[in-house]
Every structure is written in C-alpha cells, then in structure tokens.
Motif scaffolding. Sequence first.
Motif, PDB file in Angstrom:
ATOM      1  N   VAL A   1       4.276  10.682  -5.496  1.00  0.00           N
ATOM      2  CA  VAL A   1       5.640  11.178  -5.716  1.00  0.00           C
ATOM      3  C   VAL A   1       6.111  10.926  -7.149  1.00  0.00           C
ATOM      4  CG1 VAL A   1       8.052  11.092  -4.963  1.00  0.00           C
ATOM      5  CG2 VAL A   1       6.199  10.817  -3.296  1.00  0.00           C
ATOM      6  N   LEU A   2       6.093   9.673  -7.584  1.00  0.00           N
ATOM      7  CA  LEU A   2       6.635   9.367  -8.906  1.00  0.00           C
ATOM      8  C   LEU A   2       5.806   9.980 -10.029  1.00  0.00           C
ATOM      9  CD1 LEU A   2       8.084   5.761  -8.753  1.00  0.00           C
ATOM     10  CD2 LEU A   2       8.981   7.932  -7.917  1.00  0.00           C
ATOM     11  N   ASN A   3       4.506  10.012  -9.865  1.00  0.00           N
ATOM     12  CA  ASN A   3       3.680  10.656 -10.884  1.00  0.00           C
ATOM     13  C   ASN A   3       4.016  12.148 -11.000  1.00  0.00           C
ATOM     14  OD1 ASN A   3       2.386   8.313 -11.559  1.00  0.00           O
ATOM     15  ND2 ASN A   3       0.490   8.757 -10.458  1.00  0.00           N
ATOM     16  N   ARG A   4       4.334  12.762  -9.878  1.00  0.00           N
ATOM     17  CA  ARG A   4       4.749  14.169  -9.883  1.00  0.00           C
ATOM     18  C   ARG A   4       6.140  14.303 -10.514  1.00  0.00           C
ATOM     19  NH1 ARG A   4       3.003  18.409  -6.665  1.00  0.00           N
ATOM     20  NH2 ARG A   4       1.864  16.940  -5.364  1.00  0.00           N
ATOM     21  N   LEU A   5       7.008  13.345 -10.205  1.00  0.00           N
ATOM     22  CA  LEU A   5       8.364  13.354 -10.776  1.00  0.00           C
ATOM     23  C   LEU A   5       8.325  13.220 -12.296  1.00  0.00           C
ATOM     24  CD1 LEU A   5      11.474  13.212 -10.087  1.00  0.00           C
ATOM     25  CD2 LEU A   5      11.200  10.722 -10.152  1.00  0.00           C
ATOM     26  N   ASP A   6       7.393  12.407 -12.789  1.00  0.00           N
ATOM     27  CA  ASP A   6       7.313  12.131 -14.231  1.00  0.00           C
ATOM     28  C   ASP A   6       6.489  13.146 -15.007  1.00  0.00           C
ATOM     29  OD1 ASP A   6       8.832   9.849 -13.905  1.00  0.00           O
ATOM     30  OD2 ASP A   6       7.109   8.518 -13.697  1.00  0.00           O
ATOM     31  N   PHE A   7       5.754  13.985 -14.309  1.00  0.00           N
ATOM     32  CA  PHE A   7       4.843  14.904 -15.000  1.00  0.00           C
ATOM     33  C   PHE A   7       5.630  15.846 -15.924  1.00  0.00           C
ATOM     34  CE2 PHE A   7       2.483  18.902 -15.337  1.00  0.00           C
ATOM     35  CZ  PHE A   7       1.288  18.429 -15.861  1.00  0.00           C
ATOM     36  N   GLY A   8       5.281  15.819 -17.196  1.00  0.00           N
ATOM     37  CA  GLY A   8       5.906  16.702 -18.162  1.00  0.00           C
ATOM     38  C   GLY A   8       7.370  16.417 -18.420  1.00  0.00           C
ATOM     39  N   ASN A   9       7.835  15.191 -18.061  1.00  0.00           N
ATOM     40  CA  ASN A   9       9.281  14.951 -18.177  1.00  0.00           C
ATOM     41  C   ASN A   9       9.757  14.750 -19.614  1.00  0.00           C
ATOM     42  OD1 ASN A   9       8.220  12.392 -18.593  1.00  0.00           O
ATOM     43  ND2 ASN A   9       9.614  11.350 -17.195  1.00  0.00           N
TER      44      ASN A   9
ATOM     45  N   VAL B   1       0.839  -1.199   0.000  1.00  0.00           N
ATOM     46  CA  VAL B   1       0.000   0.000   0.000  1.00  0.00           C
ATOM     47  C   VAL B   1       0.875   1.250   0.000  1.00  0.00           C
ATOM     48  CG1 VAL B   1      -1.704   1.324   1.305  1.00  0.00           C
ATOM     49  CG2 VAL B   1      -1.895  -1.172   1.167  1.00  0.00           C
ATOM     50  N   PHE B   2       1.926   1.207   0.811  1.00  0.00           N
ATOM     51  CA  PHE B   2       2.819   2.363   0.885  1.00  0.00           C
ATOM     52  C   PHE B   2       3.510   2.606  -0.458  1.00  0.00           C
ATOM     53  CE2 PHE B   2       6.718   4.639   2.026  1.00  0.00           C
ATOM     54  CZ  PHE B   2       6.179   5.664   2.776  1.00  0.00           C
ATOM     55  N   GLN B   3       3.895   1.524  -1.122  1.00  0.00           N
ATOM     56  CA  GLN B   3       4.517   1.663  -2.440  1.00  0.00           C
ATOM     57  C   GLN B   3       3.559   2.322  -3.417  1.00  0.00           C
ATOM     58  OE1 GLN B   3       6.252  -1.939  -4.071  1.00  0.00           O
ATOM     59  NE2 GLN B   3       6.040  -1.192  -6.171  1.00  0.00           N
ATOM     60  N   SER B   4       2.292   1.943  -3.392  1.00  0.00           N
ATOM     61  CA  SER B   4       1.293   2.548  -4.273  1.00  0.00           C
ATOM     62  C   SER B   4       1.137   4.037  -3.989  1.00  0.00           C
ATOM     63  CB  SER B   4      -0.062   1.846  -4.104  1.00  0.00           C
ATOM     64  OG  SER B   4       0.023   0.492  -4.503  1.00  0.00           O
ATOM     65  N   LEU B   5       1.196   4.399  -2.709  1.00  0.00           N
ATOM     66  CA  LEU B   5       1.101   5.812  -2.345  1.00  0.00           C
ATOM     67  C   LEU B   5       2.294   6.596  -2.881  1.00  0.00           C
ATOM     68  CD1 LEU B   5      -0.125   5.530   1.364  1.00  0.00           C
ATOM     69  CD2 LEU B   5      -1.425   6.412  -0.577  1.00  0.00           C
ATOM     70  N   VAL B   6       3.479   6.016  -2.792  1.00  0.00           N
ATOM     71  CA  VAL B   6       4.685   6.687  -3.286  1.00  0.00           C
ATOM     72  C   VAL B   6       4.592   6.884  -4.794  1.00  0.00           C
ATOM     73  CG1 VAL B   6       7.170   6.446  -3.637  1.00  0.00           C
ATOM     74  CG2 VAL B   6       6.169   5.914  -1.407  1.00  0.00           C
ATOM     75  N   VAL B   7       4.166   5.847  -5.497  1.00  0.00           N
ATOM     76  CA  VAL B   7       4.046   5.947  -6.957  1.00  0.00           C
ATOM     77  C   VAL B   7       3.031   7.023  -7.331  1.00  0.00           C
ATOM     78  CG1 VAL B   7       3.281   4.748  -9.042  1.00  0.00           C
ATOM     79  CG2 VAL B   7       4.776   3.579  -7.411  1.00  0.00           C
ATOM     80  N   THR B   8       1.892   7.018  -6.663  1.00  0.00           N
ATOM     81  CA  THR B   8       0.818   7.954  -6.999  1.00  0.00           C
ATOM     82  C   THR B   8       1.162   9.396  -6.640  1.00  0.00           C
ATOM     83  OG1 THR B   8      -0.846   6.226  -6.689  1.00  0.00           O
ATOM     84  CG2 THR B   8      -1.614   8.507  -6.637  1.00  0.00           C
TER      85      THR B   8
END
Length: 206
Positions: free
Chosen positions: A47-55, A38-45
């Motif tokens: 943090v990583l989605n924000r990291l990848d936005f517009g990359n 569950v924690f991994q899903s939260l990180v992906v949603t």
Amino acid sequence: VYIDSDLVMRTHVARTVSRCFVVLRQLRSIRKSVPTSVFQSLVVTLVLNRLDFGNAILTGLPAYLLRRLESVLNASARLIFGLRRADHITDALVNLHWLRVPERIKYKVALLTYRALNGSAPPYLADSLVRIADVPSCGRLRSSTSQALLIPAVRLSTVGSRAFPVAAPTQWNQLPVDVTSAASLSVFRRRLKTFLFRQSCPDIVV
C-alpha cells in the motif's frame, strides 16, 4: 499539445487512492491471521509503496487532494492497530514512525535533490540545479559558502513552482545545514526523516 496539469494530478491521485483501498480491503481479510509486525510489512510493501510511487511530482498539490492521499495513510494505520474511524490517528502514525503525506512528498523531492547533487541521479536532474556558491555574482554573499541552491524565477507560480528545478531548491533551502551537509546517503535519509517527522508531528519529541 496542451496538457492540463491539474487534471493529470487529479487523475493520478484518484487512481492511486482507488488502487490502495482495493489492496487494503484485500488485506483486511487476513488481518487476524498474521502477526502485527508481518501485517505492517505487508501494508508498507503493498500500500504505502504504491502511495509513494512517483510522489515527487505531487509538489504543490492542493489541500483537498492531499487529504485524499492522507485518507489512505490513515486507513492503513487504523487497519494495522484495529482502530475505529472515529479514533485519533496521530498516536498510531507516531508509533509506526510514518510521515504524513506532505512530508512524504518533501522527503522524496529532497532525496532526489541530494542524489542529483552527489552524482547518483540522472544528469537531467543534476543539470537543473545550481549551487549559489557556483554563481560568480554571488561570490561575496554569506550563502555562497553554504549548501544553498539557486531558485529560478518562474512566470506561472501555480505551475512553474511545481517543476523540479524550482521545487527542489525551494525545499532544499528550507532544510537545516546538518541535513544538507550529510556525508552519505544513509546519514542524509536518517537526518531528513527525523527533521520531517518533527514537522509532521510537532508535538512529539523524537
């Protein structure tokens, strides 16, 4: 109006990194309260989605800025597995099956290129790409029967090479045929990630 593209990139990276670490600090407070999956899903949603936005616009980013973005990825993996800062991070990224930042950027550009070539991207992107097979003067070339794209000449290598009409065909032509010839978007995504994962972690057998 003159726009300093390097300043725009630096500002974008600084804001992205800052916002991601704010979220990571907030997530740290609940790390022990939820299951790892569950924690991994939260990180992906969150943090990583924000990291990848517009990359996709980050093609050609200088190494020092890539390292700043990479710090978010590494911190996320360490938080998920409870690792210390000095612990080696590669195994954690492999277990998560996460691409490193340079490959994440390549993934986004290649995905946009595939969609543009197959009619599921905005016309302005599709119109900027030309298949070598469609160029009359290249009709007799061996590459004319492949999926290769024409790479336009650029006047400013540091700036022009970052533009989608140049970056997209440059990266696309570096992909293997089994990736570029994928019959569907889902197959393309899977083959592309496998190919880039091998680049991201070359010592790992996928």
